[in-house]
Design a protein around this motif. Structure first.
Motif, PDB file in Angstrom:
ATOM      1  N   ASP A  30       0.685  -1.096  -0.118  1.00 24.22           N
ATOM      2  CA  ASP A  30      -0.103  -0.079  -0.103  1.00 24.22           C
ATOM      3  C   ASP A  30       0.839   1.109  -0.065  1.00 24.22           C
ATOM      4  O   ASP A  30       0.527   2.146  -0.582  1.00 24.22           O
ATOM      5  CB  ASP A  30      -0.835  -0.112   1.109  1.00 24.22           C
ATOM      6  N   VAL A  31       1.900   1.180   0.842  1.00 25.16           N
ATOM      7  CA  VAL A  31       2.996   2.635   0.920  1.00 25.16           C
ATOM      8  C   VAL A  31       3.556   2.664  -0.491  1.00 25.16           C
ATOM      9  O   VAL A  31       3.659   3.784  -0.997  1.00 25.16           O
ATOM     10  CB  VAL A  31       3.833   2.351   1.948  1.00 25.16           C
ATOM     11  N   ASN A  32       3.875   1.474  -1.038  1.00 24.76           N
ATOM     12  CA  ASN A  32       4.742   1.497  -2.337  1.00 24.76           C
ATOM     13  C   ASN A  32       3.666   2.140  -3.411  1.00 24.76           C
ATOM     14  O   ASN A  32       3.974   2.910  -4.255  1.00 24.76           O
ATOM     15  CB  ASN A  32       5.388   0.258  -2.603  1.00 24.76           C
ATOM     16  N   ALA A  33       2.450   1.529  -3.505  1.00 29.87           N
ATOM     17  CA  ALA A  33       1.425   2.022  -4.271  1.00 29.87           C
ATOM     18  C   ALA A  33       1.355   3.484  -4.280  1.00 29.87           C
ATOM     19  O   ALA A  33       1.186   4.098  -5.099  1.00 29.87           O
ATOM     20  CB  ALA A  33       0.336   1.088  -4.326  1.00 29.87           C
ATOM     21  N   SER A  34       1.215   3.971  -2.982  1.00 26.75           N
ATOM     22  CA  SER A  34       0.957   5.457  -2.630  1.00 26.75           C
ATOM     23  C   SER A  34       1.845   6.202  -3.149  1.00 26.75           C
ATOM     24  O   SER A  34       1.751   7.214  -3.649  1.00 26.75           O
ATOM     25  CB  SER A  34       0.656   5.601  -1.198  1.00 26.75           C
ATOM     26  N   LEU A  35       3.267   5.734  -2.815  1.00 34.16           N
ATOM     27  CA  LEU A  35       4.212   6.445  -3.392  1.00 34.16           C
ATOM     28  C   LEU A  35       4.514   6.463  -4.812  1.00 34.16           C
ATOM     29  O   LEU A  35       4.878   7.686  -5.319  1.00 34.16           O
ATOM     30  CB  LEU A  35       5.844   5.882  -2.463  1.00 34.16           C
ATOM     31  N   ARG A  36       4.095   5.252  -5.458  1.00 35.18           N
ATOM     32  CA  ARG A  36       4.363   5.341  -7.064  1.00 35.18           C
ATOM     33  C   ARG A  36       3.222   6.448  -7.598  1.00 35.18           C
ATOM     34  O   ARG A  36       3.374   7.009  -8.112  1.00 35.18           O
ATOM     35  CB  ARG A  36       3.739   4.121  -7.437  1.00 35.18           C
ATOM     36  N   SER A  37       2.050   6.515  -6.944  1.00 38.71           N
ATOM     37  CA  SER A  37       0.762   7.270  -7.323  1.00 38.71           C
ATOM     38  C   SER A  37       1.394   8.658  -7.035  1.00 38.71           C
ATOM     39  O   SER A  37       1.070   9.649  -7.968  1.00 38.71           O
ATOM     40  CB  SER A  37      -0.382   6.883  -6.566  1.00 38.71           C
ATOM     41  N   LEU A  38       1.811   8.967  -5.792  1.00 36.33           N
ATOM     42  CA  LEU A  38       2.157  10.381  -5.413  1.00 36.33           C
ATOM     43  C   LEU A  38       3.342  10.759  -6.484  1.00 36.33           C
ATOM     44  O   LEU A  38       3.496  11.872  -7.148  1.00 36.33           O
ATOM     45  CB  LEU A  38       2.762  10.218  -4.143  1.00 36.33           C
ATOM     46  N   ASN A  39       4.487   9.877  -6.832  1.00 37.39           N
ATOM     47  CA  ASN A  39       5.387  10.020  -7.700  1.00 37.39           C
ATOM     48  C   ASN A  39       4.850  10.404  -9.087  1.00 37.39           C
ATOM     49  O   ASN A  39       5.315  11.129  -9.745  1.00 37.39           O
ATOM     50  CB  ASN A  39       6.413   9.121  -7.715  1.00 37.39           C
ATOM     51  N   GLU A  40       3.779   9.595  -9.607  1.00 33.95           N
ATOM     52  CA  GLU A  40       3.384   9.916 -10.878  1.00 33.95           C
ATOM     53  C   GLU A  40       2.391  10.994 -11.077  1.00 33.95           C
ATOM     54  O   GLU A  40       2.834  11.774 -11.934  1.00 33.95           O
ATOM     55  CB  GLU A  40       2.259   8.742 -11.260  1.00 33.95           C
ATOM     56  N   ASN A  41       1.749  11.468  -9.824  1.00 28.83           N
ATOM     57  CA  ASN A  41       0.975  12.879  -9.867  1.00 28.83           C
ATOM     58  C   ASN A  41       2.144  13.954  -9.885  1.00 28.83           C
ATOM     59  O   ASN A  41       2.023  14.906 -10.585  1.00 28.83           O
ATOM     60  CB  ASN A  41       0.253  12.955  -8.646  1.00 28.83           C
ATOM     61  N   LEU A  42       3.197  13.678  -8.961  1.00 27.87           N
ATOM     62  CA  LEU A  42       4.251  15.001  -9.249  1.00 27.87           C
ATOM     63  C   LEU A  42       5.037  14.907 -10.491  1.00 27.87           C
ATOM     64  O   LEU A  42       5.321  15.960 -10.970  1.00 27.87           O
ATOM     65  CB  LEU A  42       5.117  14.531  -7.958  1.00 27.87           C
TER      66      LEU A  42
END
Length: 178
Positions: A30-42
């Motif tokens: 979940d943390v990795n998915a959130s970080l990936r999503s955040l990274n993609e958004n950024l």
């Protein structure tokens, strides 16, 4: 009965450890998915900002580039006009100097002619008394009239020459201004 409790504890401990390990793995996913999503958004925001900056840069370059080029063209044009005006001014100064020298020469020639005429008129006046007798006053009047007329014509000619030259200077200057 002692055996089954520690065994059950061990089974329970294994179940809790496995459960916690699963929860931990799920949490990491979940943390990795959130970080990936955040990274993609950024990344998306960064790309959008870069695109926006590039578009603004392009617009400013287009607007100010043409203005800068116009300014450079106007500077060149002004410099050319200044050089042309300087050249014309030098030419007019040469023409004016030549006209003044010509005028002075004509004035000197006119003075010499008047002097010669006066000498001849005086000589004629002196010799006329003996030959003409009573006609002397008429001759003196005619001589005086001729002298006045020569002086007037010389002055008119000088004034006309200066007026013509000044008018040509004014016309040349007004044509340059246009």
């Amino acid at each position: 009965m002692q055996d089954p409790v520690p065994k059950r504890m061990q089974d329970l401990k294994g179940d809790v450890t496995g459960f916690l390990m699963e929860k931990r793995k799920q949490f990491e996913k979940d943390v990795n998915a959130s970080l990936r999503s955040l990274n993609e958004n950024l990344q998306g925001i960064l790309k959008a900002e870069q695109k926006s900056r590039q578009e603004l840069k392009s617009v400013y370059c287009e607007r100010f580039g043409s203005l800068y080029q116009k300014w450079l063209d106007e500077v060149d044009s002004t410099r050319d006009q200044e050089e042309y005006l300087s050249f014309i001014t030098q030419q007019q100064m040469k023409i004016l100097e030549t006209a003044i020298a010509d005028h002075e020469t004509k004035l000197e020639n006119a003075k010499e002619m008047c002097g010669t005429f006066l000498k001849k008129a005086n000589n004629l006046s002196k010799h006329g008394k003996t030959f003409i007798g009573g006609q002397q006053t008429n001759v003196e009047k005619e001589i005086s009239k001729v002298q006045d007329r020569v002086i007037m014509e010389t002055q008119d000619q000088d004034v006309s020459t200066v007026e013509t030259y000044l008018q040509s200077l004014i016309l040349d200057r007004s044509e340059e201004t246009i």
